[in-house]
Design an enzyme around this catalytic site. Structure first.
Site, PDB file in Angstrom:
ATOM      1  N   SER A  43       0.813  -1.216   0.000  1.00 25.13           N
ATOM      2  CA  SER A  43       0.000   0.000   0.000  1.00 25.13           C
ATOM      3  C   SER A  43       0.845   1.264   0.000  1.00 25.13           C
ATOM      4  O   SER A  43       0.311   2.367   0.002  1.00 25.13           O
ATOM      5  CB  SER A  43      -0.890   0.043   1.241  1.00 25.13           C
ATOM      6  OG  SER A  43      -1.688  -1.090   1.294  1.00 25.13           O
ATOM      7  N   THR A  62      -1.852   2.461   4.340  1.00 25.93           N
ATOM      8  CA  THR A  62      -1.181   3.758   4.329  1.00 25.93           C
ATOM      9  C   THR A  62      -0.579   4.033   5.690  1.00 25.93           C
ATOM     10  O   THR A  62      -1.245   3.837   6.704  1.00 25.93           O
ATOM     11  CB  THR A  62      -2.231   4.863   4.069  1.00 25.93           C
ATOM     12  OG1 THR A  62      -2.736   4.672   2.774  1.00 25.93           O
ATOM     13  CG2 THR A  62      -1.643   6.248   4.197  1.00 25.93           C
ATOM     14  N   THR A 110       1.550   6.854   0.766  1.00 23.29           N
ATOM     15  CA  THR A 110       0.708   5.760   0.257  1.00 23.29           C
ATOM     16  C   THR A 110       0.898   5.581  -1.243  1.00 23.29           C
ATOM     17  O   THR A 110       1.318   6.509  -1.947  1.00 23.29           O
ATOM     18  CB  THR A 110      -0.787   6.067   0.523  1.00 23.29           C
ATOM     19  OG1 THR A 110      -1.586   4.934   0.184  1.00 23.29           O
ATOM     20  CG2 THR A 110      -1.276   7.264  -0.265  1.00 23.29           C
ATOM     21  N   ARG A 156      -6.176   9.378 -10.178  1.00 21.73           N
ATOM     22  CA  ARG A 156      -6.895   9.514  -8.892  1.00 21.73           C
ATOM     23  C   ARG A 156      -5.906   9.894  -7.775  1.00 21.73           C
ATOM     24  O   ARG A 156      -4.866   9.299  -7.607  1.00 21.73           O
ATOM     25  CB  ARG A 156      -7.567   8.183  -8.546  1.00 21.73           C
ATOM     26  CG  ARG A 156      -8.353   8.197  -7.234  1.00 21.73           C
ATOM     27  CD  ARG A 156      -7.544   7.652  -6.080  1.00 21.73           C
ATOM     28  NE  ARG A 156      -8.333   7.576  -4.854  1.00 21.73           N
ATOM     29  CZ  ARG A 156      -7.825   7.310  -3.657  1.00 21.73           C
ATOM     30  NH1 ARG A 156      -6.538   7.120  -3.515  1.00 21.73           N
ATOM     31  NH2 ARG A 156      -8.604   7.264  -2.603  1.00 21.73           N
ATOM     32  N   GLY A 208      -5.817  10.524  -3.605  1.00 21.73           N
ATOM     33  CA  GLY A 208      -6.571  10.303  -2.376  1.00 21.73           C
ATOM     34  C   GLY A 208      -6.361  11.416  -1.375  1.00 21.73           C
ATOM     35  O   GLY A 208      -5.913  12.524  -1.703  1.00 21.73           O
ATOM     36  N   ASP A 209      -6.694  11.118  -0.139  1.00 23.81           N
ATOM     37  CA  ASP A 209      -6.568  12.102   0.939  1.00 23.81           C
ATOM     38  C   ASP A 209      -5.137  12.286   1.420  1.00 23.81           C
ATOM     39  O   ASP A 209      -4.771  13.353   1.931  1.00 23.81           O
ATOM     40  CB  ASP A 209      -7.418  11.654   2.142  1.00 23.81           C
ATOM     41  CG  ASP A 209      -6.934  10.306   2.669  1.00 23.81           C
ATOM     42  OD1 ASP A 209      -6.780   9.360   1.857  1.00 23.81           O
ATOM     43  OD2 ASP A 209      -6.692  10.192   3.880  1.00 23.81           O
ATOM     44  N   THR A 219      -6.355   7.059   7.506  1.00 28.70           N
ATOM     45  CA  THR A 219      -6.138   5.956   6.583  1.00 28.70           C
ATOM     46  C   THR A 219      -7.505   5.437   6.150  1.00 28.70           C
ATOM     47  O   THR A 219      -8.503   5.685   6.825  1.00 28.70           O
ATOM     48  CB  THR A 219      -5.297   4.843   7.231  1.00 28.70           C
ATOM     49  OG1 THR A 219      -5.064   3.808   6.267  1.00 28.70           O
ATOM     50  CG2 THR A 219      -5.985   4.239   8.434  1.00 28.70           C
ATOM     51  N   GLY A 220      -7.522   4.732   5.038  1.00 26.19           N
ATOM     52  CA  GLY A 220      -8.793   4.193   4.564  1.00 26.19           C
ATOM     53  C   GLY A 220      -9.248   4.883   3.294  1.00 26.19           C
ATOM     54  O   GLY A 220      -8.430   5.401   2.527  1.00 26.19           O
ATOM     55  N   GLY A 278      -9.941   7.297   0.942  1.00 25.90           N
ATOM     56  CA  GLY A 278      -9.554   8.695   0.874  1.00 25.90           C
ATOM     57  C   GLY A 278     -10.672   9.635   0.479  1.00 25.90           C
ATOM     58  O   GLY A 278     -10.726  10.779   0.939  1.00 25.90           O
TER      59      GLY A 278
HETATM   60  N1  ASP Z   1      -6.113   6.798   2.270  1.00 24.73           N
HETATM   61  C1  ASP Z   1      -5.469   6.169   1.137  1.00 24.73           C
HETATM   62  C2  ASP Z   1      -6.080   6.691  -0.131  1.00 24.73           C
HETATM   63  O1  ASP Z   1      -7.279   6.872  -0.191  1.00 24.73           O
HETATM   64  C3  ASP Z   1      -5.588   4.701   1.097  1.00 24.73           C
HETATM   65  C4  ASP Z   1      -5.151   3.958   2.282  1.00 24.73           C
HETATM   66  O2  ASP Z   1      -5.271   4.418   3.413  1.00 24.73           O
HETATM   67  O3  ASP Z   1      -4.660   2.849   2.081  1.00 24.73           O
HETATM   68  O4  ASP Z   1      -5.355   6.843  -1.077  1.00 24.73           O
END
Ligand code: ASP
Length: 325
Positions: free
Chosen positions: A86, A188, A206, A216, A218-219, A239-240, A242
């Protein structure tokens, strides 16, 4: 909040399996112990099971480096680990087979640097730091970020490992894309640190969601979403999924809630609730961790299964996080 005993027991059993509790210094704390107040400074707190990263951060701090150096040193560990799919080298590619990395870093003075969609460079967090320190900008993306990295002395690496390539090829057979909790393996690393003077710093790095659409973001590299540090108040990272974090500006929200008087734990819970109240969260995961200026920590997630690693005095504690579901 549902929290029946049976499911907690099951969860604990599976976490014991997942993180190999009993080996060495690792401990598993139950969700009742999530709130840890007035921890002895300094300490390092990171998302997921990241004791090697925290150890690197701790060692850096003990070698008299700054808390900023420490979080960068920590974030570089999973970036270089081919088994962490990741983050960084070995990260899962986008659907075209390109590994594209997002990272950011923020210091105690409110400075911030980030890179997005960076390819071929193993340590995006260090490039993000250079953006912060050596340019008049805060964020560089894609080819511009790569050019800047090469000009700054970073070398090109093939980030797509054989394992990630094979898995991507298998994925291509169906090309079915529906991000789900812990199926995308959101590992992440968001890493927060507080030094002996209560100065704060944070980093987040990440490869983003596996098989994401090209382009794309993410956050994780976005200030206030994947990471926010305000040295007067505290720091938070996510994390998670985004998209859910971006829509609620999660990390900034958590720090601002602490400014308004919430504890780090209360602020993380409210951060998750902002998502839960407005978004379709049922099959998605978001996890937050936060630390306050006074050394409190907080953590909360939508789904069970989120854990964090806390390092105090060089000892790592891995804790299961309370969750909404
Ligand atoms: N937060 C990350 C994203 O959305 C992904 C992750 O936490 O693995 O890119």
């Amino acid at each position: 909040m549902k929290n029946d005993k049976g499911r907690r027991h099951f969860l604990k059993q599976s976490l014991h399996k997942t993180i190999g509790v009993g080996a060495g210094i690792q401990l598993l704390q139950s969700c009742e112990n999530t709130v840890q107040n007035n921890n002895t400074l300094p300490f390092i707190l990171s998302t997921w099971k990241n004791e090697k990263a925290n150890q690197a951060a701790w060692d850096s701090l003990k070698n008299s480096n700054s808390i900023l150096d420490a979080v960068e040193a920590g974030a570089r560990i999973p970036e270089a680990d081919p088994n962490d799919q990741s983050v960084g080298y070995g990260g899962r590619p986008d659907r075209d087979g390109n590994v594209t990395l997002d990272a950011c870093i923020m210091d105690s003075k409110g400075n911030y640097g980030a890179v997005t969609a960076l390819q071929h460079i193993m340590h995006p967090v260090s490039v993000a730091r250079k953006v912060m320190e050596d340019t008049p900008h805060v964020m560089l993306t894609g080819d511009g970020a790569l050019q800047f990295a090469l000009d700054s002395g970073f070398s090109k690496t093939n980030l797509l490992t054989e394992k990630s390539k094979q898995e991507w090829k298998e994925w291509l057979v169906t090309s079915e894309y529906k991000p789900k909790i812990n199926i995308e393996l959101h590992d992440t690393i968001g890493i927060l640190g507080i030094d002996a003077n209560a100065d704060l710093a944070g980093a987040c790095t990440t490869s983003g969601l596996g098989y994401k659409m090209p382009g794309r973001i993410g956050d994780s590299p976005v200030v206030g979403a994947g990471l926010f540090v305000d040295n007067e108040i505290g720091a938070a990272t996510a994390t998670g999924m985004g998209e859910l974090v971006l829509k609620s500006v999660g990390s900034f929200l958590i720090v601002e809630l602490m400014r308004q008087g919430m504890t780090a734990q209360e602020a993380c819970e409210e951060g998750v609730m902002r998502i839960v109240r407005k978004q379709d969260y049922k099959e998605l995961q978001v996890g937050y961790i936060a630390i306050s200026k006074t050394g409190d920590i907080g953590a909360y997630s939508i789904q069970p299964g989120f854990i964090y690693t806390l390092t105090i005095d060089g000892k790592h504690t891995i804790s299961e996080v309370k969750s909404y579901l």
